[in-house]
Write an enzyme that holds these catalytic residues in place. Structure first.
Site, PDB file in Angstrom:
ATOM      1  N   ARG A  83      -8.874   0.897   2.652  1.00  0.00           N
ATOM      2  CA  ARG A  83      -8.372   2.230   3.051  1.00  0.00           C
ATOM      3  C   ARG A  83      -9.336   3.307   2.554  1.00  0.00           C
ATOM      4  NH1 ARG A  83      -2.579   1.973   0.387  1.00  0.00           N
ATOM      5  NH2 ARG A  83      -3.957   1.375  -1.326  1.00  0.00           N
ATOM      6  N   SER A 100       6.773   2.678  -4.270  1.00  0.00           N
ATOM      7  CA  SER A 100       7.546   3.418  -3.260  1.00  0.00           C
ATOM      8  C   SER A 100       8.262   2.461  -2.298  1.00  0.00           C
ATOM      9  CB  SER A 100       6.653   4.385  -2.487  1.00  0.00           C
ATOM     10  OG  SER A 100       5.492   3.738  -2.025  1.00  0.00           O
ATOM     11  N   HIS A 124      -6.313  -0.985  -9.313  1.00  0.00           N
ATOM     12  CA  HIS A 124      -5.167  -1.324  -8.471  1.00  0.00           C
ATOM     13  C   HIS A 124      -4.408  -2.489  -9.078  1.00  0.00           C
ATOM     14  CE1 HIS A 124      -2.717  -2.171  -4.928  1.00  0.00           C
ATOM     15  NE2 HIS A 124      -2.949  -0.913  -4.637  1.00  0.00           N
ATOM     16  N   ASP A 170      -6.659   6.532  -2.940  1.00  0.00           N
ATOM     17  CA  ASP A 170      -6.531   7.925  -3.371  1.00  0.00           C
ATOM     18  C   ASP A 170      -7.859   8.569  -3.743  1.00  0.00           C
ATOM     19  OD1 ASP A 170      -3.736   8.044  -3.069  1.00  0.00           O
ATOM     20  OD2 ASP A 170      -3.495   6.889  -4.909  1.00  0.00           O
ATOM     21  N   HIS A 219       0.875   6.359  -8.989  1.00  0.00           N
ATOM     22  CA  HIS A 219       1.044   5.920  -7.590  1.00  0.00           C
ATOM     23  C   HIS A 219       0.458   7.003  -6.684  1.00  0.00           C
ATOM     24  CE1 HIS A 219       2.580   3.653  -4.339  1.00  0.00           C
ATOM     25  NE2 HIS A 219       3.883   3.895  -4.435  1.00  0.00           N
TER      26      HIS A 219
HETATM   27  N1  CMX Z   1      -8.986   4.196 -15.504  1.00  0.00           N
HETATM   28  C1  CMX Z   1      -8.835   3.824 -16.792  1.00  0.00           C
HETATM   29  N2  CMX Z   1      -8.145   2.770 -17.197  1.00  0.00           N
HETATM   30  C2  CMX Z   1      -7.599   2.005 -16.242  1.00  0.00           C
HETATM   31  C3  CMX Z   1      -7.753   2.272 -14.876  1.00  0.00           C
HETATM   32  C4  CMX Z   1      -8.468   3.438 -14.513  1.00  0.00           C
HETATM   33  N3  CMX Z   1      -8.593   3.822 -13.228  1.00  0.00           N
HETATM   34  N4  CMX Z   1      -7.098   1.326 -14.158  1.00  0.00           N
HETATM   35  C5  CMX Z   1      -6.551   0.487 -15.069  1.00  0.00           C
HETATM   36  N5  CMX Z   1      -6.846   0.896 -16.321  1.00  0.00           N
HETATM   37  C6  CMX Z   1      -6.365   0.332 -17.567  1.00  0.00           C
HETATM   38  C7  CMX Z   1      -4.851   0.394 -17.585  1.00  0.00           C
HETATM   39  O1  CMX Z   1      -4.398   1.699 -17.970  1.00  0.00           O
HETATM   40  C8  CMX Z   1      -4.520  -0.678 -18.594  1.00  0.00           C
HETATM   41  O2  CMX Z   1      -4.749  -0.155 -19.892  1.00  0.00           O
HETATM   42  P1  CMX Z   1      -3.788  -0.547 -21.121  1.00  0.00           P
HETATM   43  O3  CMX Z   1      -4.020  -2.021 -21.298  1.00  0.00           O
HETATM   44  O4  CMX Z   1      -4.328   0.293 -22.232  1.00  0.00           O
HETATM   45  O5  CMX Z   1      -2.404  -0.199 -20.713  1.00  0.00           O
HETATM   46  C9  CMX Z   1      -5.595  -1.721 -18.306  1.00  0.00           C
HETATM   47  O6  CMX Z   1      -6.653  -1.036 -17.631  1.00  0.00           O
HETATM   48  C10 CMX Z   1      -5.118  -2.856 -17.423  1.00  0.00           C
HETATM   49  O7  CMX Z   1      -4.556  -2.309 -16.234  1.00  0.00           O
HETATM   50  P2  CMX Z   1      -4.639  -3.100 -14.866  1.00  0.00           P
HETATM   51  O8  CMX Z   1      -3.905  -4.380 -15.016  1.00  0.00           O
HETATM   52  O9  CMX Z   1      -6.036  -3.162 -14.366  1.00  0.00           O
HETATM   53  O10 CMX Z   1      -3.883  -2.116 -13.865  1.00  0.00           O
HETATM   54  P3  CMX Z   1      -2.330  -1.986 -13.601  1.00  0.00           P
HETATM   55  O11 CMX Z   1      -1.927  -3.002 -12.605  1.00  0.00           O
HETATM   56  O12 CMX Z   1      -1.568  -1.958 -14.877  1.00  0.00           O
HETATM   57  O13 CMX Z   1      -2.233  -0.526 -12.969  1.00  0.00           O
HETATM   58  C11 CMX Z   1      -2.999   1.282 -11.637  1.00  0.00           C
HETATM   59  C12 CMX Z   1      -2.732  -0.233 -11.694  1.00  0.00           C
HETATM   60  C13 CMX Z   1      -3.317   1.668 -10.199  1.00  0.00           C
HETATM   61  C14 CMX Z   1      -1.736   2.032 -12.054  1.00  0.00           C
HETATM   62  C15 CMX Z   1      -4.187   1.621 -12.575  1.00  0.00           C
HETATM   63  O14 CMX Z   1      -5.361   1.010 -12.100  1.00  0.00           O
HETATM   64  C16 CMX Z   1      -4.417   3.124 -12.723  1.00  0.00           C
HETATM   65  O15 CMX Z   1      -3.783   3.751 -13.574  1.00  0.00           O
HETATM   66  N6  CMX Z   1      -5.313   3.736 -11.879  1.00  0.00           N
HETATM   67  C17 CMX Z   1      -5.507   5.160 -11.891  1.00  0.00           C
HETATM   68  C18 CMX Z   1      -4.378   5.844 -11.128  1.00  0.00           C
HETATM   69  C19 CMX Z   1      -4.489   5.584  -9.656  1.00  0.00           C
HETATM   70  O16 CMX Z   1      -5.538   5.721  -9.050  1.00  0.00           O
HETATM   71  N7  CMX Z   1      -3.335   5.241  -9.024  1.00  0.00           N
HETATM   72  C20 CMX Z   1      -3.270   5.074  -7.570  1.00  0.00           C
HETATM   73  C21 CMX Z   1      -3.069   3.631  -7.125  1.00  0.00           C
HETATM   74  C22 CMX Z   1      -2.926   3.542  -5.626  1.00  0.00           C
HETATM   75  C23 CMX Z   1      -1.621   4.126  -5.172  1.00  0.00           C
HETATM   76  O17 CMX Z   1      -0.577   3.506  -5.380  1.00  0.00           O
HETATM   77  O18 CMX Z   1      -1.606   5.253  -4.652  1.00  0.00           O
END
Ligand code: CMX
Length: 434
Positions: free
Chosen positions: A326, A240, A317, A372, A270
């Site tokens: 947070r 964002s 994250h 979140d 996000h």
């Molecule tokens: N549950 C399951 N798998 C997860 C995970 C979770 N909470 N967090 C990361 N992973 C997975 C990713 O999907 C990725 O899988 P692939 O290799 O199959 O694509 C792998 O672990 C590596 O990801 P990462 O490097 O740890 O995380 P990213 O930097 O790519 O993504 C985020 C970060 C937040 C998008 C991810 O942790 C996620 O999807 N979390 C759940 C959604 C969430 O809570 N989002 C809110 C974030 C805060 C905000 O901005 O509001």
């Protein structure tokens, strides 16, 4: 000129030579190497943005202008008898880097009140949308619809001056911030409460007035203050903030830029994750038909979600590598105000079971909860069970950070953002693939 604007002018004048010097004298000093996995992997970790509003340390979490969350909450002036600070004072801190006095804070409270009138046509636009539109569509549309109010756009049309461009950006940013609570509360009451709109109370600060317009009594005013501050800024690479900055870098005004940034916040990876946490928990509760889950049962739900190829919302994250402060801050609020709440207990159980499972699964780089995971619980407790709405409140908070950022972008004359693309063939050549 207001005290805040005069202070900002002084800070900008002091800061400009630092940026100029870095570019002129040290422009070719190398900051980082970039790997192929970063180029393909969402630019993760590439150090290519600059902001002084906040800094996110992977282990420590966010600092706003150098202050941790507890330091920020302790240092800023608070309304009498309240636990959380004025959001208006926090705006002063993000813009200037200084903690305002009570007097300086109250001046902003008054300034926001003067700017808070939302043009009537915004409500006509919202009412013209299908009622089943997502509240984030409504929020983003309302902001875009107000673009004709932009003082920066007018300034540009009448003859742009790089040195003074920040002033109208600041005016737009402040106008927007002052109006967002009323727009958000309108969307909520219009969509979910049969259009029973509650008019703003001119005696209240931003957080207090939002609670009032939502129709929720104390301590929800403190919830609003806490929520807006916690969600405000997370340095400038998150989707964002980055989108807002990118759009603003084209000399688009704050209305275009913020609306775009909020569209990024609306993604499930996000800001939308806060509604997804509650949706996921509701699903668990439905399956249990009201029974309390054991840790074993909760573990099974988590594994089922992962095995079906979905992520566990509220965990992980892109930058953080520990429990999000947070999250911690909101958890402390829950422990004080809703320790026996059923959903809070569920969320707490998730905190106990999810990290180990994510580690065992071996994919997520950070198994710990993010902002979140906890925020929806508090909103639900105070009666906002329409979880589609949660990201709108995140958006009101996020606006504070991104608007402070683009005001400074203009002040420092940051360039149009335009990274370079490569083709897959070029990457294969760089990798030495024959
Ligand atoms: N549950 C399951 N798998 C997860 C995970 C979770 N909470 N967090 C990361 N992973 C997975 C990713 O999907 C990725 O899988 P692939 O290799 O199959 O694509 C792998 O672990 C590596 O990801 P990462 O490097 O740890 O995380 P990213 O930097 O790519 O993504 C985020 C970060 C937040 C998008 C991810 O942790 C996620 O999807 N979390 C759940 C959604 C969430 O809570 N989002 C809110 C974030 C805060 C905000 O901005 O509001």
């Amino acid at each position: 000129m207001s005290t805040l604007k005069a202070k900002l002018a002084q800070k900008i004048a002091e800061h400009r030579p630092r940026t100029t010097r870095l570019v002129k004298e040290y422009g070719d000093v190398k900051v980082a190497d970039v790997k192929i996995e970063q180029v393909i992997g969402g630019a993760r970790g590439i150090r290519s943005l600059v902001t002084d509003i906040s800094y996110l340390d992977p282990m420590e979490g966010i600092r706003f202008r150098g202050y941790t969350i507890p330091e920020t909450m302790a240092a800023l002036p608070k309304p009498e008898g309240k636990d959380y600070p004025y959001v208006e004072g926090f705006w002063y801190l993000l813009l200037t880097g200084d903690i305002p006095t009570m007097e300086e804070t109250l001046e902003i409270v008054e300034d926001f009140k003067k700017r808070s009138k939302v043009p009537e046509y915004v409500y006509d636009v919202l009412k013209a949308l299908p009622k089943e539109s997502h509240p984030m569509v409504m929020f983003s549309t309302a902001i875009l619809a107000m673009e004709k109010e932009s003082k920066f756009a007018k300034f540009y049309e009448e003859g742009f001056n790089k040195m003074t461009a920040w002033e109208t950006m600041y005016e737009d940013a402040t106008d927007l911030l002052a109006r967002l609570p009323e727009i958000a509360a309108f969307i909520y009451r219009y969509k979910y409460k049969n259009g029973d709109i509650i008019a703003g109370d001119p005696n209240q600060d931003m957080g207090g007035n939002f609670a009032h317009m939502m129709g929720i009594g104390a301590p929800y005013d403190d919830v609003a203050r806490m929520y807006f501050i916690l969600h405000s800024d997370h340095e400038s690479g998150n989707a964002s903030a980055h989108t807002t900055h990118l759009v603003a870098s084209t000399l688009s005004d704050a209305y275009y830029s913020l609306s775009a940034g909020l569209n990024a916040l609306a993604g499930p990876l996000h800001g939308l994750a806060n509604q997804e946490v509650l949706r996921w928990l509701q699903d668990v509760m439905d399956k249990l038909e009201g029974k309390e889950p054991t840790e074993e049962m909760m573990k099974q739900f988590v594994w089922d979600t992962l095995n079906s190829g979905q992520v566990i919302p509220g965990f992980g994250h892109a930058v953080l590598r520990k429990t999000d402060p947070r999250y911690q801050s909101q958890r402390e609020f829950c422990e004080k105000h809703l320790p026996n709440d059923k959903i809070f207990k569920y969320v707490d159980m998730l905190y106990r079971v999810v990290p180990d499972i994510l580690v065992e699964q071996g994919k997520a780089k950070n198994p710990w909860p993010n902002v979140d995971a906890q925020s929806g619980v508090i909103q639900w407790y105070y009666g906002i069970t329409e979880y589609d709405f949660y990201t709108v409140m995140f958006g009101v908070g996020r606006a504070i950070g991104v608007l402070a950022n683009i005001t400074w972008d203009r002040a420092l004359g940051y360039a149009l953002e335009r990274p370079k693309s490569l083709t897959t063939k070029m990457l294969e050549d760089i990798a030495g693939i024959k």
